[in-house]
Design a protein around this motif. Sequence first.
Motif, PDB file in Angstrom:
ATOM      1  N   SER B  87       0.841  -1.201   0.000  1.00 31.39           N
ATOM      2  CA  SER B  87       0.000   0.000   0.000  1.00 31.39           C
ATOM      3  C   SER B  87       0.875   1.250   0.000  1.00 31.39           C
ATOM      4  O   SER B  87       0.565   2.242  -0.672  1.00 31.39           O
ATOM      5  N   LEU B  90       2.121   1.790  -3.448  1.00 31.14           N
ATOM      6  CA  LEU B  90       1.055   2.258  -4.336  1.00 31.14           C
ATOM      7  C   LEU B  90       0.720   3.720  -4.053  1.00 31.14           C
ATOM      8  O   LEU B  90       0.590   4.537  -4.972  1.00 31.14           O
ATOM      9  N   LEU B  94       1.162   6.606  -6.835  1.00 31.54           N
ATOM     10  CA  LEU B  94       0.050   7.402  -7.365  1.00 31.54           C
ATOM     11  C   LEU B  94       0.228   8.875  -7.026  1.00 31.54           C
ATOM     12  O   LEU B  94      -0.132   9.751  -7.821  1.00 31.54           O
ATOM     13  N   SER B 143      -6.573   9.123  -6.279  1.00 35.37           N
ATOM     14  CA  SER B 143      -6.678   8.787  -4.862  1.00 35.37           C
ATOM     15  C   SER B 143      -7.829   7.812  -4.641  1.00 35.37           C
ATOM     16  O   SER B 143      -7.698   6.804  -3.928  1.00 35.37           O
ATOM     17  N   GLY B 146      -6.948   4.375  -6.108  1.00 36.45           N
ATOM     18  CA  GLY B 146      -5.966   3.678  -5.274  1.00 36.45           C
ATOM     19  C   GLY B 146      -6.619   3.042  -4.060  1.00 36.45           C
ATOM     20  O   GLY B 146      -6.426   1.847  -3.779  1.00 36.45           O
ATOM     21  N   PHE B 168      -1.106   3.234   2.551  1.00 32.21           N
ATOM     22  CA  PHE B 168      -1.332   4.045   1.359  1.00 32.21           C
ATOM     23  C   PHE B 168      -1.189   5.535   1.701  1.00 32.21           C
ATOM     24  O   PHE B 168      -0.503   6.288   1.014  1.00 32.21           O
ATOM     25  N   SER B 238      -6.415  11.679   0.619  1.00 38.10           N
ATOM     26  CA  SER B 238      -6.262  10.266   0.978  1.00 38.10           C
ATOM     27  C   SER B 238      -6.322  10.079   2.486  1.00 38.10           C
ATOM     28  O   SER B 238      -7.024   9.198   2.997  1.00 38.10           O
TER      29      SER B 238
END
Lengths: 682, 682
Positions: B87, B90, B94, B143, B146, B168, B238
């Motif tokens: 996470s 990722l 992103l 966002s 993801g 994340f 996020s």
Amino acid sequence: MLIIPFIFVIAVLALGVAAFFVRQIKSADKGSVKMQEVAAAISEGAHAFVKRQYTTIAIIAIIVAAIIFVVFTLVGKPDQAWHTAASFILGAFLSALSGIIGMFTSVRTNLVSAAAAEKNPARSLVVALRGGAVSGLTIIALSLIGISVIFTLFGANPEETPFLIVGFGFGASFIALFAQLGGGIYTKAADVGADLVGKFEAGIPEDDPRNPAVIADLVGDNVGDCAGRGADLFESTSAENIGAMILGVALFPVFGVSGILFPLIIGALGLIATVIGIFSVTEKDAQHEDPMHALNKGYYITAIVSAIFFYFAVMYLLNNIWFFYAGLVGLALSIVFLNITLYYTDHRFRPVQEIAKASTGGPAMNIISGMNVAFETTALASISIGLALIISYRLGEMSGVQSGGLYGTAIATMGMLAPCAYILAMDTFGPIVDNAGGIVEMSESSENAQRNVAKLDSAGNTTKALTKGYAVGSAALSAFLLFSAYMTEVSTLTGHVFSVVNMAKVDVFVGGLLGAMLVFLFASFAIRGVSLTAQYVIEEVRRQFKEKKILEGIDKPDYARCVDITTRGALKNMILPGLLAVLFPICIGILLKYEAMAAFLMVGTITGLLMALVLNNGGGAWDNVKKFIESGAYGGKGTEAHKAAIVGDTVGDPFKDTAGPSLHVLVKLLATTSLVLAALYI
Amino acid sequence: MLIIPFIFVIAVLALGVAAFFVRQIKSADKGSVKMQEVAAAISEGAHAFVKRQYTTIAIIAIIVAAIIFVVFTLVGKPDQAWHTAASFILGAFLSALSGIIGMFTSVRTNLVSAAAAEKNPARSLVVALRGGAVSGLTIIALSLIGISVIFTLFGANPEETPFLIVGFGFGASFIALFAQLGGGIYTKAADVGADLVGKFEAGIPEDDPRNPAVIADLVGDNVGDCAGRGADLFESTSAENIGAMILGVALFPVFGVSGILFPLIIGALGLIATVIGIFSVTEKDAQHEDPMHALNKGYYITAIVSAIFFYFAVMYLLNNIWFFYAGLVGLALSIVFLNITLYYTDHRFRPVQEIAKASTGGPAMNIISGMNVAFETTALASISIGLALIISYRLGEMSGVQSGGLYGTAIATMGMLAPCAYILAMDTFGPIVDNAGGIVEMSESSENAQRNVAKLDSAGNTTKALTKGYAVGSAALSAFLLFSAYMTEVSTLTGHVFSVVNMAKVDVFVGGLLGAMLVFLFASFAIRGVSLTAQYVIEEVRRQFKEKKILEGIDKPDYARCVDITTRGALKNMILPGLLAVLFPICIGILLKYEAMAAFLMVGTITGLLMALVLNNGGGAWDNVKKFIESGAYGGKGTEAHKAAIVGDTVGDPFKDTAGPSLHVLVKLLATTSLVLAALYI
């Protein structure tokens, strides 16, 4: 119960030593007629300001005392009503008195110090330190006497007294706030005003007698640095004593009355240590090249003697060696703090040198570099405070006494404040020699005399910076104590144990947010007070230069008018930040209640202390960058780097002498207000 | 479970709209050859910086991912180890991707906007806004995608997922920190360097093609304002989603999966509202005298549409009107915050006028007055945040749902962030028109074109300031959410309910103190990064002026070398503050444990947000004071007041574009780090 008489006797003896110094100063050589004229003008201005300032403050104080009385009567506690109101008035009165005595002594000492500068510069130093000691001894002695009096009068039940005498601390911090704000605004408005028009627009040197604001500037050193700082440290020591006494109450079953009165005893022993320290500084020590040599010698002697006394006091009254170690932590913290301040404000080290280098890129680079140094100063200071708190807490726990951890931090605070009177003497030394320099300059004395006082003046700048650092450090250490006092007070009032301040509750978090915000807003108002007042001074000086032939040496400037305008401006502009500091927390406490108020107090204290460090040390560094460049670095006077450094110095002025010290008072005012008014927040 | 596919479809559609805008921009008129040359140089410099910056960041990110993996494996959670590490990667990827897409679009849009400036200034505005919308839509869409991907992949048990996906958020904020720091240092070092040597020493105007640092300066607008701010708001949205989802888990018995996914739905609906808002701004609107007219129209349409969607989403999924009201509180706070920022940074109001007036007294008075305005800005902002938190909490409580109060603040945050994509579009509009101005100036276009872009540039300055205010406001609102997420996480880990952060404990208090200190130290390091990097630029520009005949118009300056030097300087100087921000909290957490860490987080957040306001708004006000004086106030260009205003503007640069925005990222990084690494603090 021989403790109270013992404290009384020591305090009175300390006042006796102070009186002895005053006599010494009064009978000393007063120099030329010209010098006496200048000194008289400063003295007159200072008297005029203080008279009007304290009249204003007295009116506000009486209103506040009345409000306290009414509030406590309304909540059904008539006894506490008059006890608290009376303590408030006594605290306020003694705080004002100690500030005034200190200031009156310093406006006499400056002349004596100036007069000796020509033939015997060592004597200049010693007399200035003794003049400063009058402040230091008086302040601590009066604080001890005041607290002892209340303890004796209202202390039928010793366990209850500390709660009653919080009023004393509130009175002291109330006066300190206005004294520091009014004095701080006065001194910097006069300074900035005199410099901007005199140095830049008219191109005449600093302290030039043709500058109409020059006397106001010299008066400012006394009313800001002496009276303001005096009131500030009066309440520091009072608040710390009260916090420790409240904690002592919790330990009553363990230590009895000794635990409650322990902080007063340490204060009294600190007075003796200070007297020894002051007398240890002889004219022979003062002949050393660097004036800091003699001043430091006295300080270290005071610290060592304090430590020895501390040992005996702990062993005799508390009979637990761990508390002695905790006291040493406090003493060590004071030494660490002095060195951190020195590192960030002395030209021998990286920070000042870095700003000086950046100054070659112009005023913007000077400011940017200065701000980043100012922000950086919080790091070592916070880490030291954190370590001192945690270590003294752990040492206290090792004592095996219940709640011993908290008492450990209390003892550490006492250790830090034990040599307080000596530190105060060093602090007041600053404005005295600053004034002496002004008198020497304005009376057109010999170059030799000027050089001699310049050296003392530079040492005075260092001692002033050091004291501010010390004041912040001791406030940080004692803050934790005052939180616990507040929580004890709330527990007593509600009848439930209040031991948790939960920042995860929304109201409590908002309380913390607003506490931090108050710090910024208050700093903003204090700095604005200086801007606004400086504006009046600037206009007046410009007017005098335009209407009279002063610069040509034909007409004499009207000093008194400048003094008057600065006085009125400073008094007017201290009201808004002062009321903000008093009323805003009360509103928040009433609206969001006691737990949110605790967060307000805690986060406000943390932010306030860090901002005080930023403003004090940033200002101190900028000041010394200018001096460093003037001493020849990066091309010396007249270069672009020097011009940039002057901008930084001017920006730093209201930071270090108005907002920073006032923030430090604010933090303690928050603590004492919440203690006194806790009943409103239930 | 149709919610995830719905979110996916909307996010992909939003990306489609962004792609449509990109095509529109690509096919538009690209102006003269000279314009294209300048734009190519900017684009090249931006590409070069971003390539090197992200290579550096990628290396650090991989190391961190490895550490995360090892730590979780060691504490015996192999599943969580790879989920969290994946996470993290990722999120980081992103975040970087959305920053890069936004920046690449803006370095193309600037040319198109510049080309239209001569004949159709309304088109300049619309195209710049659409270029900005590419950033806004991409960031929010990526966002959402993801988080949905992780939820789908790891979400066998939806109740556990939010804890897994904190990785994340950590990845996103990690990238944001370095992107904002590196970009912020780059942009201001180039700006300060170009100005100091170009304007002051050589006396050539801003954006003059003879200045070797001029391209670096224009590149800086892209890498700082676009890539940096993009990454910043990617992680804002996020982190907020994650915080709200964790809270949704607590409410799982009440709302089911809808409660957990609700923030994502609001995000998706906000995207639709933004698309509507962007399309509503036509060239006809843009013909209005004041460019803010058109931009504001789009904003208010987006806000109203968001509110309507919000109503239906709340009623359909949560079926409780009180949460709709809480959402309105958030929307209202965003409008209030925009207006507070406007008040403090627009020349029509008191603060800027006051600083401008003070500037007539020279640079020192400009700085003093600016600092006092900067400190003052915290007041209204804090009070609004406090009110919004308390009101939304009470509204949530009225819902009758258990823990409804906290969920009320979560919904308020969603309300505030619903129009986020539009705000981002307005923000990126700023550097695009700033660059367009540079291109027009450097390609020696007509006066008419210059006047037209100057107007847009001024509006762009306003939108940039507004976004920073908005970012701080939303961070403050979501902070409270993240605290509770942290406490929930700790409770899960320890198996005991952790609901109390007791500042009256010594370790916890020290945690708070050090949290506040980190803010100051980090700001210091960030500002110093700018000073140090600017120093290299200054030396390089001086060298070029000395060695070549550039000022006489004979030799051409070497732009690429300046770009290269700034790049290397910025990357080198972002490392220290970046590592401080990541490692210091981890050390404190490990040493002082989870409760102290909570205080560290809370007090650090409060101080960080207030300092961000001080630095952003102070810088914004100084910038506009300069513009105000340049427009003719107090004598206009060339006066002493103008010179003073330039000093203030230069000081404000690293405040508002480096330290302020980075602090805002720091605050959220603190929250995500503690969430991810909570296991270490037990």
